[in-house]
Design an enzyme around this catalytic site. Structure first.
Site, PDB file in Angstrom:
ATOM      1  N   CYS A  80       0.893  -1.181   0.000  1.00 53.98           N
ATOM      2  CA  CYS A  80       0.000   0.000   0.000  1.00 53.98           C
ATOM      3  C   CYS A  80       0.918   1.214   0.000  1.00 53.98           C
ATOM      4  CB  CYS A  80      -0.909  -0.005   1.223  1.00 53.98           C
ATOM      5  SG  CYS A  80      -1.821  -1.535   1.493  1.00 53.98           S
ATOM      6  N   CYS A  86      -1.327   4.598  10.814  1.00 57.44           N
ATOM      7  CA  CYS A  86      -1.080   5.915  11.413  1.00 57.44           C
ATOM      8  C   CYS A  86      -2.273   6.314  12.268  1.00 57.44           C
ATOM      9  CB  CYS A  86      -0.782   6.966  10.344  1.00 57.44           C
ATOM     10  SG  CYS A  86      -2.102   7.187   9.128  1.00 57.44           S
TER      11      CYS A  86
END
Length: 433
Positions: free
Chosen positions: A254, A373
């Site tokens: 990704c 994140c």
């Protein structure tokens, strides 16, 4: 258009049209050829107003006694931010400009409404946030983080821990750069940047990281020549967990915009990395960064990490998964309002789908690093344990972060620990047959 008119346009595009704050700001700055001081003021007003929106709403609410237009409310929020937080800007100037903008948009009647609300607001003391009785409600108003997020943090970190996270994310983010060690050492880069007048220092948390204070470091020739990249320190720790070796074949599943995969590539000159992303338009961004850094031993292509038929088997795989992004709300402040509690379950499903697919392309004995994140237990620890439970051939594999005194298979990095983004990293190893 002056800076405050532009601020209203940017704020509207972000809050009403779903634009990304950094992209909309950059587009407006380029379109209007703003000088550095105006760029700084525009950025401060927009980011500040978004970041403080719930606090501003609490402050101004008693003064809005009639229904007003959406653009009027946005103009009020932008003005209140300047009155409360920008001491260098006189209140009368903020109010006069707001009135002029309202008049140009809606005529004298709308201008009178804005003038009356702001004059009334300015002459009275700020509402006392401390008067809010419920702890989570009070913390939400103080830090402008929605209650559902705070409640999740409270569940896993306690009320005090949730407050520490929220207050850390209510500050300006630190800036870090990553040394391109395939071309220069960190001490050499530090010296050259300092000679050019930049205020920089090495970070003790990650061996390639340099902290930057002030200045437009992207204008440095050293950036254009590929000696460093912009990357948050917590994101660099993915490479600490990955530990790429010379000659490895790596997949960054990704990838866009490519920071983690290119960091790995900088460490393995004789290796190769495949870098894919589901979004076709983002693949050229990876290529452009690789070219700037002088890195050539890579392949880039569009690929859905949940289903793509990858071209081979890999020694190491990076899955920096799509997530709620709650760890980076200092940099993307609109995320806190766009995300809802209902978004989490579909993200968890997607994260597991990606992990369960790409692990089929990992060699026996190979390493898979999963990262997000965000600061959300369901997307982080829950996904890690569920993935392990679903795959008997995968096991947790410890890594270390010396500066945090950490050794283990997964780590939630909180923003108050070292001034970084909130981040989660887990490391797995595929069992030998």
């Amino acid at each position: 258009m002056n800076v405050r008119e532009l601020a209203l346009e940017v704020y509207t595009r972000i809050t009403e049209e779903g634009g990304y704050s950094n992209i909309v700001l950059n587009d407006i700055i380029k379109e209007n050829n703003l000088d550095p001081s105006d760029r700084g003021l525009l950025t401060e007003i927009v980011y500040g107003t978004i970041s403080k929106r719930l606090t501003i709403e609490f402050y101004i609410k008693p003064y809005i006694r009639k229904k007003i237009r959406r653009w009027q409310k946005s103009l009020l929020y932008l003005s209140v931010y300047q009155i409360v937080w920008l001491e260098r800007v006189p209140n009368y100037a903020v109010i006069n400009e707001a009135v002029d903008i309202a008049k140009s948009i809606g005529g004298p009647g709308h201008a009178n409404v804005i003038n009356g609300i702001l004059r009334n607001f300015e002459r009275n003391p700020l509402r006392d946030i401390g008067s809010v009785k419920k702890d989570i409600s009070r913390l939400s108003i103080e830090t402008s983080i929605p209650q559902w997020i705070l409640k999740q943090w409270e569940t896993h970190h306690g009320l005090e821990g949730a407050a520490e996270i929220a207050r850390a994310l209510d500050t300006h983010p630190e800036m870090y750069i990553r040394t391109n060690t395939s071309r220069i050492s960190r001490p050499e880069l530090l010296e050259r940047l300092q000679l050019d007048g930049h205020d920089v220092e090495e970070s003790g948390l990650q061996a390639d990281a340099i902290r930057v204070r002030g200045g437009d470091i992207l204008r440095s020739p050293l950036y254009r020549e590929g000696y460093f990249s912009i990357q948050d320190l917590s994101s660099m720790l993915v490479n600490t967990a990955l530990e790429p070796k010379t000659g490895d074949t790596v997949l960054d599943a990704c990838s866009a915009p490519g920071g983690k995969g290119l960091h790995a590539l900088e460490k393995m000159p004789d290796g190769h990395i495949d870098m894919s992303d589901i979004h076709e338009h983002k693949v050229p961004l990876i290529k452009a960064q690789a070219k700037r850094l002088g890195l050539t031993n890579l392949s880039t292509f569009r690929g859905d990490a949940a289903s793509h038929d990858y071209p081979g088997m890999y020694d190491r795989i990076i899955v920096d998964a799509p997530c709620s992004g709650l760890g980076v709300i200092r940099r993307k402040p609109e995320i806190r309002y766009e995300r809802t509690e209902q978004d989490i379950a579909p993200l968890v499903e997607l994260q597991l789908e990606i992990l369960n697919h790409v692990k089929n392309y990992l060699k026996p004995g190979g390493i898979l690093v999963y990262s997000t994140c965000t600061i959300h237990q369901m997307e982080n620890e829950n996904v890690a344990f569920t993935f392990k439970k679903q795959n008997e051939d995968m096991e947790f594999d410890p890594f270390t972060i010396d500066a945090l005194g950490f050794e283990g298979p997964f780590r939630q990095i909180l923003p108050q620990e070292a001034g970084t983004d909130g981040f989660f990293i887990a490391r797995f190893r595929k069992k030998e047959k």
